[in-house]
Design a protein around this motif. Structure first.
Motif, short mmCIF file in Angstrom:
data_model
loop_
_atom_site.label_atom_id
_atom_site.label_comp_id
_atom_site.label_asym_id
_atom_site.label_seq_id
_atom_site.Cartn_x
_atom_site.Cartn_y
_atom_site.Cartn_z
N LEU A 1 29.63 7.73 11.97
CA LEU A 1 31.08 7.87 11.88
C LEU A 1 31.52 9.27 11.45
CD1 LEU A 1 31.99 4.46 10.17
CD2 LEU A 1 32.25 5.08 12.59
N GLY A 2 30.54 10.14 11.18
CA GLY A 2 30.87 11.50 10.76
C GLY A 2 31.36 11.59 9.34
N VAL A 3 30.97 10.62 8.50
CA VAL A 3 31.37 10.60 7.09
C VAL A 3 30.17 10.97 6.24
CG1 VAL A 3 32.23 9.17 5.20
CG2 VAL A 3 33.12 8.84 7.52
N GLU A 4 30.36 11.87 5.27
CA GLU A 4 29.26 12.27 4.39
C GLU A 4 29.12 11.24 3.27
OE1 GLU A 4 27.71 16.03 1.67
OE2 GLU A 4 29.57 16.18 2.83
N SER A 5 27.92 10.66 3.16
CA SER A 5 27.65 9.67 2.12
C SER A 5 27.72 10.33 0.74
CB SER A 5 26.28 9.05 2.32
OG SER A 5 26.19 8.41 3.59
N GLU A 6 28.07 9.53 -0.26
CA GLU A 6 28.24 10.05 -1.61
C GLU A 6 26.90 10.13 -2.35
OE1 GLU A 6 30.99 7.57 -3.59
OE2 GLU A 6 32.61 7.87 -2.14
N ILE A 7 26.76 11.15 -3.19
CA ILE A 7 25.57 11.26 -4.05
C ILE A 7 25.70 10.25 -5.18
CG2 ILE A 7 24.32 12.75 -5.65
CD1 ILE A 7 25.10 15.12 -3.87
N ASP A 8 24.59 9.51 -5.42
CA ASP A 8 24.61 8.44 -6.42
C ASP A 8 23.40 8.56 -7.35
OD1 ASP A 8 25.65 6.13 -7.62
OD2 ASP A 8 24.29 4.85 -6.47
#
Length: 325
Positions: A113-120
């Motif tokens: 989807l072209g969304v950058e996943s969040e750092i967790d």
């Protein structure tokens, strides 16, 4: 019992072995999964020829046990059956500590989807099973742990494509008897039956001295087709408990799929008798050979990889020297 006979070459053909001369087959062939990108495990299960060769050299009525993997077991079983063997059963080695083989698909959804996943968070990526031996586990790098950021990714957070593997199937096979009944086959060849007495499961410490069941046997329970690792808290121990091998147990053996000697000893006890001849066409680092020595069986093994062949020889020499002390 003679010293094990080892061949550093391919097992296909088994030209060194006479027809109808082997009492039992105990082997852990490549699964065909491409495990850790090893060349010997890439692309396919063993060729049908080895089961045809094994059928030729086994005595009539001889039993065998063949390790496999759930996803490809059916292909191995078809080849074995088409080679003339009877499929008797499938034993389940329940070890419960396999390596998960899946990934969080929600992160792939974010990417699509072209969304950058969040750092967790962060974690250390550790690599083991390399040639430097048991002390070679080392941190390769720090990595970020991530979680999905898109709404669709969050919906499928934690989803994957595979379950954690917690057992390995062991196919129990038999070459048909040649005589009119099993008793006559045993008299002529010494094969045709399982060694139930030698393969019995000893009673646990809590059970010893107590009456277990309607007709308890003094040695232990009849072996079943479930070989498990952890207790089930079911008041008594019905199954054989065998953990997986950890690399720290052997400083020079870096084979990535070592089988526990206790497990191989149990299987050898089940399909053969003292002083009989056991064959392993895929010897690896020699656990079956060691088990054969411990259980006082004769042994023939093949391993074409020189590194693992040398490990086998070293382990066997150590075991034989210990027996001489």
């Amino acid at each position: 019992m003679s010293k094990p006979t080892l061949y550093n070459k391919s097992c296909y053909g088994l030209e060194d072995i006479e027809d109808n001369s082997i009492d039992a087959l105990v082997t852990d062939p490549p699964y065909g999964l491409g495990f850790q990108n090893h060349e010997w495990d890439k692309g396919h299960v063993p060729e049908k020829q080895i089961w045809e060769d094994s059928w030729r050299v086994l005595k009539p009525g001889g039993y065998g046990v063949v390790f496999s993997f759930p996803r490809l077991m059916h292909r191995v079983m078809i080849d074995i059956e088409d080679s003339g063997f009877i499929l008797k059963d499938v034993l389940f080695w329940a070890n419960l500590n396999g390596m998960p083989k899946t990934r969080n698909i929600a992160l792939d959804i974010d990417k699509e989807l072209g969304v950058e996943s969040e750092i967790d968070g962060e974690y250390n990526y550790t690599q083991g099973y390399i040639k430097d031996g048991a002390d070679s586990y080392k941190v390769k790098e720090r990595k970020y742990r991530r979680k999905p950021a898109s709404e669709l990714g969050k919906k499928y957070a934690g989803s994957g494509t595979n379950l954690k593997p917690v057992y390995e199937p062991i196919i129990l096979i038999q070459k048909p008897i040649s005589e009119s009944n099993i008793a006559k086959n045993v008299i002529k060849y010494g094969t045709g039956v399982l060694n139930i007495e030698d393969g019995r499961i000893p009673y646990s410490l809590q059970e010893r001295g107590k009456k277990i069941g309607h007709n308890p046997h003094p040695i232990g329970r009849v072996p079943s087709h479930i070989l498990r690792y952890e207790e089930m808290n079911d008041r008594y121990d019905k199954f054989f408990v065998i953990p997986k091998v950890r690399k720290q147990k052997d400083l020079f053996n870096y084979h990535p799929t070592i089988k526990p000697i206790e497990l191989m000893s149990h299987l050898i006890s089940l399909v053969s008798f003292k002083d009989q001849l056991v064959l392993d066409p895929f010897m690896g680092s020699g656990s079956t050979a060691l088990a054969a020595i411990i259980k006082e069986r004769n042994f023939i093994g093949y391993e074409k990889d020189k590194k693992y062949f040398d490990i086998s020889q070293k382990r066997i020499d150590i075991e034989l020297n210990q027996k001489l002390i």
